[in-house]
Scaffold this motif. Structure first.
Motif, PDB file in Angstrom:
ATOM      1  N   THR A   1      68.163  31.399  62.405  1.00  0.00           N
ATOM      2  CA  THR A   1      67.876  32.758  62.493  1.00  0.00           C
ATOM      3  C   THR A   1      66.755  32.975  63.296  1.00  0.00           C
ATOM      4  O   THR A   1      65.757  32.162  63.354  1.00  0.00           O
ATOM      5  CB  THR A   1      67.491  33.122  61.022  1.00  0.00           C
ATOM      6  N   GLU A   2      66.792  33.991  64.084  1.00  0.00           N
ATOM      7  CA  GLU A   2      65.866  34.664  64.702  1.00  0.00           C
ATOM      8  C   GLU A   2      65.531  36.233  64.260  1.00  0.00           C
ATOM      9  O   GLU A   2      66.325  36.717  64.248  1.00  0.00           O
ATOM     10  CB  GLU A   2      66.281  34.763  66.463  1.00  0.00           C
ATOM     11  N   THR A   3      64.018  36.455  64.420  1.00  0.00           N
ATOM     12  CA  THR A   3      63.859  37.416  63.710  1.00  0.00           C
ATOM     13  C   THR A   3      62.955  38.526  64.872  1.00  0.00           C
ATOM     14  O   THR A   3      62.408  37.687  65.706  1.00  0.00           O
ATOM     15  CB  THR A   3      62.732  37.488  62.542  1.00  0.00           C
ATOM     16  N   PHE A   4      62.858  39.656  64.843  1.00  0.00           N
ATOM     17  CA  PHE A   4      62.453  40.498  65.791  1.00  0.00           C
ATOM     18  C   PHE A   4      61.489  41.550  65.056  1.00  0.00           C
ATOM     19  O   PHE A   4      61.995  42.164  64.245  1.00  0.00           O
ATOM     20  CB  PHE A   4      63.324  41.174  66.823  1.00  0.00           C
ATOM     21  N   GLU A   5      60.186  41.850  65.621  1.00  0.00           N
ATOM     22  CA  GLU A   5      59.524  42.919  65.018  1.00  0.00           C
ATOM     23  C   GLU A   5      60.043  44.261  65.278  1.00  0.00           C
ATOM     24  O   GLU A   5      60.555  44.277  66.534  1.00  0.00           O
ATOM     25  CB  GLU A   5      58.072  42.539  65.535  1.00  0.00           C
ATOM     26  N   PRO A   6      59.551  45.427  64.862  1.00  0.00           N
ATOM     27  CA  PRO A   6      60.132  46.800  65.236  1.00  0.00           C
ATOM     28  C   PRO A   6      59.505  46.701  66.659  1.00  0.00           C
ATOM     29  O   PRO A   6      58.200  46.426  66.727  1.00  0.00           O
ATOM     30  CB  PRO A   6      59.414  47.615  64.245  1.00  0.00           C
ATOM     31  N   GLY A   7      60.159  47.331  67.602  1.00  0.00           N
ATOM     32  CA  GLY A   7      59.551  47.414  69.062  1.00  0.00           C
ATOM     33  C   GLY A   7      59.265  48.924  69.410  1.00  0.00           C
ATOM     34  O   GLY A   7      59.150  49.644  68.490  1.00  0.00           O
ATOM     35  N   ASP A   8      59.430  49.049  70.739  1.00  0.00           N
ATOM     36  CA  ASP A   8      59.004  50.451  71.095  1.00  0.00           C
ATOM     37  C   ASP A   8      60.166  50.959  72.392  1.00  0.00           C
ATOM     38  O   ASP A   8      59.849  51.214  73.443  1.00  0.00           O
ATOM     39  CB  ASP A   8      57.718  50.303  71.789  1.00  0.00           C
ATOM     40  N   PRO A   9      61.465  51.115  71.751  1.00  0.00           N
ATOM     41  CA  PRO A   9      62.748  51.091  72.777  1.00  0.00           C
ATOM     42  C   PRO A   9      62.467  52.638  73.296  1.00  0.00           C
ATOM     43  O   PRO A   9      62.862  52.800  74.506  1.00  0.00           O
ATOM     44  CB  PRO A   9      63.553  50.931  71.675  1.00  0.00           C
ATOM     45  N   TYR A  10      62.034  53.551  72.670  1.00  0.00           N
ATOM     46  CA  TYR A  10      62.081  54.845  73.050  1.00  0.00           C
ATOM     47  C   TYR A  10      61.011  54.680  74.452  1.00  0.00           C
ATOM     48  O   TYR A  10      61.309  55.456  75.543  1.00  0.00           O
ATOM     49  CB  TYR A  10      61.450  55.914  72.356  1.00  0.00           C
ATOM     50  N   ARG A  11      59.779  54.271  74.412  1.00  0.00           N
ATOM     51  CA  ARG A  11      58.955  54.079  75.342  1.00  0.00           C
ATOM     52  C   ARG A  11      59.604  53.228  76.578  1.00  0.00           C
ATOM     53  O   ARG A  11      59.390  53.695  77.620  1.00  0.00           O
ATOM     54  CB  ARG A  11      57.476  53.519  74.987  1.00  0.00           C
ATOM     55  N   LEU A  12      60.201  52.188  76.193  1.00  0.00           N
ATOM     56  CA  LEU A  12      60.791  51.222  77.180  1.00  0.00           C
ATOM     57  C   LEU A  12      61.757  52.274  77.962  1.00  0.00           C
ATOM     58  O   LEU A  12      62.227  52.105  79.071  1.00  0.00           O
ATOM     59  CB  LEU A  12      61.282  50.217  76.614  1.00  0.00           C
TER      60      LEU A  12
END
Length: 337
Positions: free
Chosen positions: A277-288
């Motif tokens: 399992t690999e987990t990811f934090e909420p990102g900032d995709p709109y900024r990117l």
């Protein structure tokens, strides 16, 4: 070395995604500055001013397109207006970031792409999920051989849309399950297979008769060279959101693939009897997303979700919808020329 000035962005309309997504993202980035916001409704002036206090509030979209201090335009209008106002913005010499889906009609997409390329202007479709680390990781798994050759992929995205006036479900405005959430599914499948599909078939439940009826629930299959991609999406069911890819050696599932800004995601990778399992934090995709768009403008290149992606998604969406309206008849997808 002198830093480049921020991209001066104008926004057509006071859509929720603009006020709650793009404008706050621009505030978090030195690459973009929201210069002006145009609205056709005078009652939204105060709302716009609160969301973008440093921007001019203009009455009418044409006024924004004629503004010399606006270099680029973000279009979050109803789906049926995307291609029309993209063409008007390009004709005014503005670079364009248009919300998804750019078009459900591949001919409209092709016309806009030709206009942008001929004018030397950047054209981008607003699939912000493509800029999240979890999406990049899943694409790496699919293309890098960790699960072998991709044979099947399944994309699900649905939710309850109960308000009959919500433009996302109004067929005459380009609304429907495929345009609202299915476009994400098609984009995700194309990303995982790393190629364009050659055929499409779909069945749907529409809210009426005729070409303006909205698809409320739709399931479809896209045929790729190495296998099949399946979409399942709707506006009348409980929320669901996942993207699974299965290859000759394993399988990977990404939970919450399309709204990584809300809760982050989790990839379950299975090979044989072992699952990690690999987990990811909420990102900032709109900024990117905005920063990639600004970089494309400044560097004179295509954005990551640029003309090729726009054409590929529009062709697949158009044929899925055509198949659904014909009762499921398979439709060929014409390759890019």
């Amino acid at each position: 070395m002198q830093e480049e000035s921020p991209l001066r962005l104008g926004i057509l309309g006071a859509a929720r995604i603009a006020l709650g997504g793009i404008i706050p993202a621009a505030d978090r980035s030195p690459a973009v500055e929201v210069t002006a916001v145009a609205s056709r409704g005078g009652d939204k002036r105060d709302t716009i001013a609160d969301a973008a206090p440093g921007a001019r509030v203009l009455e009418g979209y044409e006024a924004l397109l004629q503004s010399e201090d606006v270099e680029a335009v973000y279009i979050p209008l109803p789906n049926s207006l995307h291609a029309e106002w993209t063409m008007k913005a390009l004709s005014a010499g503005k670079h364009v970031l248009c919300e998804k889906p750019f078009a459900l009609d591949p001919e409209e997409a092709a016309e806009a792409v030709e206009k942008a390329r001929g004018s030397g202007l950047a054209l981008m479709e607003g699939f912000m999920y493509r800029f999240s680390p979890q999406t990049e990781r899943l694409a790496e798994i699919a293309s890098g051989g960790e699960i072998g050759t991709v044979r099947q992929a399944v994309a699900e995205f649905g939710h309850r849309l109960d308000d009959p006036s919500d433009v996302r479900g109004v067929g005459s405005l380009g609304g429907g399950a495929l345009g609202d959430v299915g476009c994400y599914c098609v984009s995700g499948l194309r990303l995982l297979f790393g190629s364009e599909p050659s055929g499409a078939s779909a069945r749907a439940r529409f809210d009426g008769e005729g070409s303006d009826a909205a698809d409320r629930e739709i399931s479809g299959i896209l045929e790729f060279e190495s296998g099949f991609g399946t979409i399942s999406c709707g506006l009348d069911s409980a929320r669901r959101e996942s993207l699974t890819v299965t290859g000759t050696e394993g399988r990977a599932t990404l939970r919450a693939p399309f709204r990584p800004d809300k809760s982050g995601g989790e990839i379950l990778l299975t090979r044989g009897d072992e699952t990690t399992t690999e987990t990811f934090e909420p990102g900032d995709p709109y900024r990117l997303e905005l920063e990639d768009f600004a970089g494309a403008v400044r560097e004179g290149r295509d954005p990551a979700v640029g003309p090729g992606e726009i054409l590929g998604n529009a062709r697949a969406l158009g044929e899925l919808l055509a198949s659904a309206r014909s009762g499921g008849s398979p439709q060929p997808i014409q390759p890019a020329t």
